[in-house]
Design a protein around this motif. Structure first.
Motif, PDB file in Angstrom:
ATOM      1  N   HIS A   1       8.803   3.919  -2.304  1.00 31.60           N
ATOM      2  CA  HIS A   1       9.575   2.330  -2.619  1.00 31.60           C
ATOM      3  C   HIS A   1      10.753   2.218  -1.349  1.00 31.60           C
ATOM      4  O   HIS A   1      10.760   0.509  -1.254  1.00 31.60           O
ATOM      5  N   PHE A   2      10.758   2.549  -0.505  1.00 32.91           N
ATOM      6  CA  PHE A   2      12.026   2.078   0.502  1.00 32.91           C
ATOM      7  C   PHE A   2      11.518   2.421   1.997  1.00 32.91           C
ATOM      8  O   PHE A   2      12.384   2.621   2.645  1.00 32.91           O
ATOM      9  N   GLY A   3       9.820   3.073   2.275  1.00 37.56           N
ATOM     10  CA  GLY A   3      10.104   2.876   3.727  1.00 37.56           C
ATOM     11  C   GLY A   3      10.121   4.299   4.345  1.00 37.56           C
ATOM     12  O   GLY A   3       9.944   3.688   5.923  1.00 37.56           O
TER      13      GLY A   3
ATOM     14  N   PRO B   1       1.034  -1.598  -0.030  1.00 33.75           N
ATOM     15  CA  PRO B   1      -0.490   0.130  -0.103  1.00 33.75           C
ATOM     16  C   PRO B   1       1.136   1.491   0.020  1.00 33.75           C
ATOM     17  O   PRO B   1       0.514   2.379  -0.821  1.00 33.75           O
ATOM     18  N   LEU B   2       1.647   1.009   1.049  1.00 34.88           N
ATOM     19  CA  LEU B   2       2.927   1.816   0.458  1.00 34.88           C
ATOM     20  C   LEU B   2       3.989   2.624  -0.995  1.00 34.88           C
ATOM     21  O   LEU B   2       3.017   4.050  -0.731  1.00 34.88           O
ATOM     22  N   ALA B   3       4.080   1.720  -1.861  1.00 35.35           N
ATOM     23  CA  ALA B   3       4.112   1.634  -2.925  1.00 35.35           C
ATOM     24  C   ALA B   3       2.719   2.159  -3.614  1.00 35.35           C
ATOM     25  O   ALA B   3       3.258   3.257  -4.222  1.00 35.35           O
ATOM     26  N   ARG B   4       1.860   1.962  -3.730  1.00 36.32           N
ATOM     27  CA  ARG B   4       0.758   1.537  -4.686  1.00 36.32           C
ATOM     28  C   ARG B   4       0.644   3.351  -3.841  1.00 36.32           C
ATOM     29  O   ARG B   4       0.108   4.086  -5.313  1.00 36.32           O
ATOM     30  N   TYR B   5      -0.477   3.951  -3.031  1.00 35.53           N
ATOM     31  CA  TYR B   5      -1.141   4.918  -2.711  1.00 35.53           C
ATOM     32  C   TYR B   5       0.199   6.153  -2.355  1.00 35.53           C
ATOM     33  O   TYR B   5       0.014   7.449  -2.428  1.00 35.53           O
TER      34      TYR B   5
ATOM     35  N   ASP C   1       0.610   1.836   9.897  1.00 34.94           N
ATOM     36  CA  ASP C   1       1.247   1.442  11.092  1.00 34.94           C
ATOM     37  C   ASP C   1       2.350   0.624  10.656  1.00 34.94           C
ATOM     38  O   ASP C   1       2.145   0.028   9.291  1.00 34.94           O
ATOM     39  N   ASP C   2       3.527   0.946  11.214  1.00 29.40           N
ATOM     40  CA  ASP C   2       3.856  -0.009  10.903  1.00 29.40           C
ATOM     41  C   ASP C   2       4.892  -0.496  12.553  1.00 29.40           C
ATOM     42  O   ASP C   2       4.408  -1.780  12.861  1.00 29.40           O
ATOM     43  N   ASP C   3       6.186   0.045  12.885  1.00 27.88           N
ATOM     44  CA  ASP C   3       7.240  -0.349  14.195  1.00 27.88           C
ATOM     45  C   ASP C   3       6.093  -0.085  15.132  1.00 27.88           C
ATOM     46  O   ASP C   3       5.502  -0.578  17.201  1.00 27.88           O
ATOM     47  N   ALA C   4       5.033   1.228  15.202  1.00 27.88           N
ATOM     48  CA  ALA C   4       4.460   1.487  15.792  1.00 27.88           C
ATOM     49  C   ALA C   4       2.648   1.986  15.482  1.00 27.88           C
ATOM     50  O   ALA C   4       3.263   2.404  13.978  1.00 27.88           O
ATOM     51  N   LYS C   5       1.931   2.151  15.633  1.00 27.44           N
ATOM     52  CA  LYS C   5       0.594   2.479  15.448  1.00 27.44           C
ATOM     53  C   LYS C   5       0.493   3.866  14.230  1.00 27.44           C
ATOM     54  O   LYS C   5       1.243   4.812  15.174  1.00 27.44           O
TER      55      LYS C   5
END
Length: 179
Positions: free
Chosen positions: A75-77, A67-71, A92-96
């Motif tokens: 591409h690298f977080g 979703p991060l890449a598509r929206y 959400d990743d390491d935290a909300k």
């Protein structure tokens, strides 16, 4: 609780509105073919090996399907961090509800990745040979790019399995064409 439900529904609604009709997941080989020239160009501008850029893009974006890449074309977080003035994407990743950078295009994301790695904490990586993808992979973990303890091994495996190191050898001004 109401705010959480509202935020969830709002996010789902926005994802539905921005989803591209008929879009499908791309394969790893399609991802590599689509972005190898961008990685090579960034390598010649910044000194970041193309193999590292491609491997990180593959890993961090799920071959461009996350979703991060598509929206958000991220591409690298790469998270927002202090001083980010561009668009943002919350997930959400390491935290909300973490803040990630959002870009107009994937190519803009590739460029920002190179700029991001020019920070002081990554400076020692540029002392390595451009073909030392193993040193780069280990150095990225050492400098704190990722929290996964197996991050270097994951990058190295992607590079070797997909022969991404061949792109580190492409001379400036040349597009790579596999013979």
């Amino acid at each position: 609780m109401r705010q959480v439900v509202f935020l969830l529904l709002f996010t789902i609604f926005n994802l539905i509105l921005t989803a591209q009709p008929g879009s499908r997941r791309i394969t790893r080989s399609e991802y590599i073919d689509k972005y190898k020239d961008a990685a090579i160009e960034e390598m010649h501008k910044s000194g970041v090996p193309a193999s590292i850029t491609l491997a990180q893009g593959i890993l961090e974006s799920g071959d461009g399907n996350s979703p991060l890449a598509r929206y958000a074309n991220n591409h690298f977080g790469i998270k927002c961090h202090t001083g980010w003035k561009g668009k943002t994407f919350i997930q959400d990743d390491d935290a909300k509800d973490e803040c990630f950078r959002s870009y107009r295009s994937a190519i803009e994301s590739f460029h920002d990745h190179s700029e991001f790695l020019k920070k002081k904490r990554y400076a020692f990586l540029f002392e390595l040979k451009p073909t030392d993808y193993k040193g780069w992979a280990k150095g990225l973990k050492k400098a704190g790019y990722a929290t996964n303890p197996k991050y270097p091994q994951l990058l190295i495996s992607l590079i070797e399995k997909n022969q991404l190191h061949q792109y580190d050898l492409v001379k400036p001004g040349k597009n790579y064409r596999k013979e």
